[in-house]
Design a protein around this motif. Structure first.
Motif, PDB file in Angstrom:
ATOM      1  N   PHE A 381       0.833  -1.209   0.000  1.00 50.15           N
ATOM      2  CA  PHE A 381       0.000   0.000   0.000  1.00 50.15           C
ATOM      3  C   PHE A 381       0.868   1.260   0.000  1.00 50.15           C
ATOM      4  CE2 PHE A 381      -3.841  -2.266   2.098  1.00 50.15           C
ATOM      5  CZ  PHE A 381      -4.248  -2.701   0.844  1.00 50.15           C
ATOM      6  N   VAL A 382       1.938   1.235   0.797  1.00 46.76           N
ATOM      7  CA  VAL A 382       2.851   2.384   0.810  1.00 46.76           C
ATOM      8  C   VAL A 382       3.528   2.536  -0.550  1.00 46.76           C
ATOM      9  CG1 VAL A 382       4.915   3.359   1.884  1.00 46.76           C
ATOM     10  CG2 VAL A 382       3.230   2.156   3.292  1.00 46.76           C
ATOM     11  N   TRP A 383       3.936   1.421  -1.119  1.00 46.94           N
ATOM     12  CA  TRP A 383       4.613   1.417  -2.418  1.00 46.94           C
ATOM     13  C   TRP A 383       3.710   1.955  -3.523  1.00 46.94           C
ATOM     14  CZ3 TRP A 383       8.817   1.266  -5.207  1.00 46.94           C
ATOM     15  CH2 TRP A 383       8.851   0.670  -6.463  1.00 46.94           C
ATOM     16  N   LEU A 384       2.395   1.709  -3.414  1.00 50.34           N
ATOM     17  CA  LEU A 384       1.461   2.101  -4.469  1.00 50.34           C
ATOM     18  C   LEU A 384       0.907   3.512  -4.296  1.00 50.34           C
ATOM     19  CD1 LEU A 384      -0.674  -1.153  -4.945  1.00 50.34           C
ATOM     20  CD2 LEU A 384       1.163  -0.286  -6.386  1.00 50.34           C
ATOM     21  N   THR A 385       1.103   4.135  -3.145  1.00 51.21           N
ATOM     22  CA  THR A 385       0.533   5.464  -2.917  1.00 51.21           C
ATOM     23  C   THR A 385       1.101   6.462  -3.923  1.00 51.21           C
ATOM     24  OG1 THR A 385       0.334   5.007  -0.554  1.00 51.21           O
ATOM     25  CG2 THR A 385       0.209   7.313  -1.240  1.00 51.21           C
ATOM     26  N   PRO A 386       0.266   7.058  -4.766  1.00 48.93           N
ATOM     27  CA  PRO A 386       0.776   7.986  -5.789  1.00 48.93           C
ATOM     28  C   PRO A 386       1.054   9.367  -5.205  1.00 48.93           C
ATOM     29  CG  PRO A 386      -1.596   7.803  -5.983  1.00 48.93           C
ATOM     30  CD  PRO A 386      -1.191   6.860  -4.877  1.00 48.93           C
ATOM     31  N   HIS A 387       1.920  10.091  -5.873  1.00 48.48           N
ATOM     32  CA  HIS A 387       2.215  11.463  -5.449  1.00 48.48           C
ATOM     33  C   HIS A 387       1.113  12.415  -5.900  1.00 48.48           C
ATOM     34  CE1 HIS A 387       4.627  14.728  -4.006  1.00 48.48           C
ATOM     35  NE2 HIS A 387       4.752  15.283  -5.203  1.00 48.48           N
ATOM     36  N   THR A 388       0.500  12.103  -7.025  1.00 46.49           N
ATOM     37  CA  THR A 388      -0.640  12.868  -7.524  1.00 46.49           C
ATOM     38  C   THR A 388      -1.773  11.902  -7.821  1.00 46.49           C
ATOM     39  OG1 THR A 388       0.159  12.709  -9.804  1.00 46.49           O
ATOM     40  CG2 THR A 388       0.824  14.645  -8.543  1.00 46.49           C
ATOM     41  N   VAL A 389      -2.978  12.408  -7.916  1.00 45.49           N
ATOM     42  CA  VAL A 389      -4.138  11.572  -8.213  1.00 45.49           C
ATOM     43  C   VAL A 389      -4.812  12.099  -9.469  1.00 45.49           C
ATOM     44  CG1 VAL A 389      -4.532  10.922  -5.813  1.00 45.49           C
ATOM     45  CG2 VAL A 389      -5.610  12.977  -6.717  1.00 45.49           C
ATOM     46  N   LEU A 390      -5.582  11.223 -10.104  1.00 45.80           N
ATOM     47  CA  LEU A 390      -6.314  11.635 -11.296  1.00 45.80           C
ATOM     48  C   LEU A 390      -7.429  12.603 -10.902  1.00 45.80           C
ATOM     49  CD1 LEU A 390      -6.592   8.217 -13.163  1.00 45.80           C
ATOM     50  CD2 LEU A 390      -5.137  10.148 -13.765  1.00 45.80           C
ATOM     51  N   MET A 391      -7.411  13.785 -11.500  1.00 45.79           N
ATOM     52  CA  MET A 391      -8.389  14.815 -11.148  1.00 45.79           C
ATOM     53  C   MET A 391      -8.860  15.524 -12.407  1.00 45.79           C
ATOM     54  SD  MET A 391      -6.547  16.533  -7.818  1.00 45.79           S
ATOM     55  CE  MET A 391      -4.994  16.699  -8.703  1.00 45.79           C
ATOM     56  N   SER A 392     -10.050  16.059 -12.307  1.00 41.28           N
ATOM     57  CA  SER A 392     -10.574  16.882 -13.391  1.00 41.28           C
ATOM     58  C   SER A 392      -9.977  18.282 -13.288  1.00 41.28           C
ATOM     59  CB  SER A 392     -12.099  16.954 -13.305  1.00 41.28           C
ATOM     60  OG  SER A 392     -12.494  17.612 -12.111  1.00 41.28           O
ATOM     61  N   GLY A 411       3.050  10.146  -0.951  1.00 38.83           N
ATOM     62  CA  GLY A 411       3.465   9.388  -2.129  1.00 38.83           C
ATOM     63  C   GLY A 411       4.774   9.874  -2.705  1.00 38.83           C
ATOM     64  N   VAL A 412       5.789   9.986  -1.866  1.00 40.58           N
ATOM     65  CA  VAL A 412       7.099  10.467  -2.305  1.00 40.58           C
ATOM     66  C   VAL A 412       8.077   9.296  -2.329  1.00 40.58           C
ATOM     67  CG1 VAL A 412       6.723  12.806  -1.460  1.00 40.58           C
ATOM     68  CG2 VAL A 412       7.719  11.097   0.058  1.00 40.58           C
ATOM     69  N   MET A 413       9.204   9.506  -3.001  1.00 39.02           N
ATOM     70  CA  MET A 413      10.149   8.415  -3.199  1.00 39.02           C
ATOM     71  C   MET A 413      10.785   7.940  -1.898  1.00 39.02           C
ATOM     72  SD  MET A 413       9.790   7.622  -6.215  1.00 39.02           S
ATOM     73  CE  MET A 413      11.004   6.321  -6.133  1.00 39.02           C
ATOM     74  N   SER A 414      10.851   8.784  -0.902  1.00 34.27           N
ATOM     75  CA  SER A 414      11.432   8.356   0.368  1.00 34.27           C
ATOM     76  C   SER A 414      10.638   7.195   0.955  1.00 34.27           C
ATOM     77  CB  SER A 414      11.456   9.528   1.349  1.00 34.27           C
ATOM     78  OG  SER A 414      12.044   9.141   2.572  1.00 34.27           O
ATOM     79  N   ALA A 415       9.309   7.320   0.939  1.00 29.97           N
ATOM     80  CA  ALA A 415       8.466   6.241   1.458  1.00 29.97           C
ATOM     81  C   ALA A 415       8.514   5.021   0.547  1.00 29.97           C
ATOM     82  CB  ALA A 415       7.033   6.737   1.609  1.00 29.97           C
ATOM     83  N   LYS A 416       8.531   5.249  -0.753  1.00 29.81           N
ATOM     84  CA  LYS A 416       8.528   4.130  -1.698  1.00 29.81           C
ATOM     85  C   LYS A 416       9.833   3.342  -1.623  1.00 29.81           C
ATOM     86  CE  LYS A 416       5.410   6.490  -4.903  1.00 29.81           C
ATOM     87  NZ  LYS A 416       4.279   5.562  -4.786  1.00 29.81           N
ATOM     88  N   ASN A 417      10.953   4.039  -1.436  1.00 33.14           N
ATOM     89  CA  ASN A 417      12.228   3.337  -1.273  1.00 33.14           C
ATOM     90  C   ASN A 417      12.171   2.367  -0.101  1.00 33.14           C
ATOM     91  OD1 ASN A 417      13.519   4.539  -3.414  1.00 33.14           O
ATOM     92  ND2 ASN A 417      14.498   6.128  -2.194  1.00 33.14           N
ATOM     93  N   GLY A 418      11.633   2.850   1.010  1.00 28.08           N
ATOM     94  CA  GLY A 418      11.524   1.981   2.180  1.00 28.08           C
ATOM     95  C   GLY A 418      10.586   0.821   1.939  1.00 28.08           C
ATOM     96  N   ALA A 419       9.462   1.077   1.266  1.00 27.68           N
ATOM     97  CA  ALA A 419       8.469   0.025   1.039  1.00 27.68           C
ATOM     98  C   ALA A 419       9.020  -1.097   0.176  1.00 27.68           C
ATOM     99  CB  ALA A 419       7.222   0.632   0.397  1.00 27.68           C
ATOM    100  N   ILE A 420       9.722  -0.754  -0.902  1.00 24.63           N
ATOM    101  CA  ILE A 420      10.220  -1.804  -1.794  1.00 24.63           C
ATOM    102  C   ILE A 420      11.327  -2.605  -1.121  1.00 24.63           C
ATOM    103  CG2 ILE A 420      11.977  -0.400  -2.947  1.00 24.63           C
ATOM    104  CD1 ILE A 420       9.656  -3.052  -4.529  1.00 24.63           C
ATOM    105  N   ASN A 421      12.131  -1.958  -0.291  1.00 30.16           N
ATOM    106  CA  ASN A 421      13.163  -2.704   0.436  1.00 30.16           C
ATOM    107  C   ASN A 421      12.545  -3.629   1.481  1.00 30.16           C
ATOM    108  OD1 ASN A 421      16.174  -1.836  -0.171  1.00 30.16           O
ATOM    109  ND2 ASN A 421      14.929   0.006  -0.401  1.00 30.16           N
TER     110      ASN A 421
END
Length: 623
Positions: A381-392, A411-421
């Motif tokens: 879930f942390v790995w999938l959290t986007p930095h932006t979302v689809l919006m009108s 949804g920044v790379m700092s969190a994603k780096n930790g999640a994938i590791n």
């Protein structure tokens, strides 16, 4: 005689491809003579004398057309097929050499013969795949020359000094692969077997060199170097090759090729498992699936780290390109890619857990897997959290910008780096449980070893999580550097824990043998899904990497002003990637079928347990 004629026929196609390549290089080499004025390298900032043609301007760029046909889609399709087959041809000899060496080092004679037989079968497929790769490559080269003559003339003129080297390496790999396969039985004696294995290593050296040369073109198109501001080659070949992205792209593509090639073998093993007519055959392909999942996962584990290195290099070369790929136009392609990679890790763990059905005693670890599943899901879930979302457009206006006030903070790379590791560490923990499933350790330091492994993982988890949290307080350009210590932490924990666990399993009491072929059907279905996800991710990442250039053939040097130039949306790209994957798999399965037709009788003799128990994957204590 028939075998030699077949080998000659298979050698003709690669030679034809090389001939076409040399002709193309000669055609591209017809360029205006170099001017005497000097120039500065746009990347290395060194001075040099122009020795190549300048990049054509938009008014000078010519595109050939066939009616209203969208030539770019055809080139995309053929190029992706060539990339798939090229990776497959690179991976298969690597698998063959690895399996042959494992067979030579294995003390169990039946297991040694099993590894050697599998390597020989894959070498035959590699030989056929090489011919297909050369045919597709010739077609691709012809299309580039026809549809993009100005681009090919510029690239060929810039890289003309490397054309002979590419041809020599390609012919060398082709001849070595032919020699490697057709000398297999003739060099089966113990003394000659090591020489034969050395031929396999030499084949892979040539194959890797071919990959490095091919990557030079891709890296140059994204991040040119060795040329001046007008695109003229300045005479330093090393600078031309060694652009900002060449090294990370080499590592990324090598791992991707291993994953893609391994995935195809996985799919084939699943197919043969489901269609097997005997227990011995089913057991054999269950074993093949297990072996190649292990090989593929070995390439998967460092892949996120290689990807971060590549994207870090992209940002270092051009922040605008990096933002386009990960925070702009192509952002949601990375979200899809993240979803698939997360699914890969879940699938690998699921297969490991299902594999416990082969092993007596594996049920004692089932409670741990529920905990692992929860941790894997949270990290996903942390790995999938986007930095932006689809919006009108109205929602963007109401928020005052594209960044979501809540999701954008997480949804920044700092969190994603930790999640994938964390995902990688949890997967390695599942593998340790699998290795222990049917064994009771007897070494005197069991408690100490378990404590050491537990401390390793605890410290590793804490360090990765702490670095991820610390990254929230750092600027983005500094935060990206935290990926290196996280990667080192993960690799250290994995290597140390595997070595300690291996030492603890020496002289262990085995509760029951591995019953190959007894894996539940859902486990093999999951394995087939993994194979599909592997190849789909490879196609998607290739598209993302190419699309990062946007409207440039060569970034900032040669613009793409073709009438069919466009950046496809996510839906269109997904359809093209899926089409390429299906066609590639269909072609590869046809190759496997052709190879199987020629050895159906031999297959029955080798792998039917009743006729040759030495080669049949009978219940073994090897896990």
């Amino acid at each position: 005689m028939a075998a030699s004629q077949t080998g000659f026929a298979r050698a003709v196609v690669p030679v034809f491809f090389v001939g076409l390549l040399i002709v193309a290089g000669g055609w591209a080499g017809i360029t205006p003579s170099a001017t005497a004025d000097g120039g500065a390298d746009i990347y290395f900032k060194t001075e040099g004398t122009p020795q190549g043609p300048p990049a054509p301007t938009p008014h000078e760029t010519v595109y050939s057309r066939i009616g209203s046909m969208d030539s770019r889609l055809l080139v995309w399709f053929v190029t992706q097929q060539h990339t798939y087959f090229g990776g497959f041809v690179l991976a298969l000899p690597l698998f063959c050499a690895l399996l042959e060496f494992i067979g030579l080092l294995t003390k169990n004679p039946s297991l040694s013969l099993r590894y050697d037989g599998l390597a020989r079968d894959l070498a035959k497929v590699a030989l056929l795949a090489l011919s297909v790769t050369a045919v597709v490559g010739s077609f691709m080269l012809g299309m580039f020359i026809w549809f993009y003559p100005s681009f090919m003339k510029y690239m060929g003129g810039t890289f003309k000094d490397f054309m002979p080297a590419y041809a020599i390496v390609f012919v060398g790999e082709s001849l070595l692969l032919i020699l490697y396969y057709y000398s297999w039985n003739r060099m089966a004696e113990p003394g000659l077997k090591w020489i034969h294995a050395a031929i396999g290593i030499l084949t892979n050296i040539f194959g890797t060199a071919l990959l490095l040369l091919a990557n030079a073109w891709s890296a140059f198109m994204m991040a040119p170097a060795g040329v001046d501001a007008t695109g003229r080659f300045l005479g330093n070949g090393w600078h031309l090759l060694h652009s900002a992205l060449w090294n990370p792209l080499n590592v990324h593509r090598l791992l991707a090729d291993i994953m893609s090639g391994g995935a195809v073998v996985l799919a084939y093993a699943c197919y043969r498992f489901f269609t097997s007519k005997s227990d011995g055959e089913r057991a054999y392909f269950d074993w093949v699936g297990y072996i190649f999942l292990f090989v593929t996962v070995c390439a998967l584990l460092p892949m996120p780290i290689a990807g971060y290195w590549l994207m870090r290099s992209v940002y270092a070369f051009s922040q605008s390109m990096g933002v386009t790929m990960m925070g702009g136009l192509l952002t949601w392609l990375f979200v899809v890619q993240a979803l698939l990679i997360g699914a890969l890790f879940l699938g690998v763990n699921y297969y490991i857990w299902q594999s416990m059905a082969r092993i007596k005693g594996g049920e004692r670890y089932q409670p741990y897997y529920q905990i692992l599943l929860g941790a894997l899901t949270l990290a996903l879930f942390v790995w999938l959290t986007p930095h932006t979302v689809l919006m009108s457009a109205g929602e963007v206006k109401a928020m005052g910008g594209a960044q979501h006030p809540v999701v954008g903070n997480y949804g920044v790379m700092s969190a994603k780096n930790g999640a994938i590791n964390i995902l990688i560490l949890l997967t390695s923990l599942s593998f340790l449980y699998y290795r222990r499933a049917n064994r009771t350790m007897t070494v005197s330091w069991v408690k100490t070893g378990n404590l050491a492994i537990g401390m390793l993982f605890a410290v590793g988890f804490l360090n990765v999580i702490w670095l991820s949290l610390y990254g929230f307080y750092l600027p983005a350009k500094v935060r990206v550097g935290l990926s290196a210590p996280q990667a080192v932490t993960t690799l250290t924990v994995i290597l140390a824990s595997v070595l300690i666990n291996r030492a603890m399993l020496k002289h262990a009491i085995v509760h029951g043998p591995v019953q190959w072929g007894k894996i539940p059907v859902r486990g093999m279905v999951g394995l087939f899904g993994l194979a599909a996800a592997f190849t789909w991710v490879m196609g998607l990442m290739g598209y993302i990497r190419s699309s990062g250039r946007l409207s440039w053939h060569v970034t900032d040097l040669m613009a793409d002003v073709s009438p069919w130039a466009f950046t496809p949306d996510l839906e269109f790209a997904a359809k093209m990637v899926t089409l390429n994957m299906v066609v590639f798999w269909g072609a590869v399965f046809a190759l496997f079928w052709m190879c199987q037709r020629g050895q159906q009788e031999a297959f029955g003799e080798e792998f039917e347990g009743e006729k040759s128990p030495a080669l049949a994957p009978i219940p073994s204590q090897e896990v």
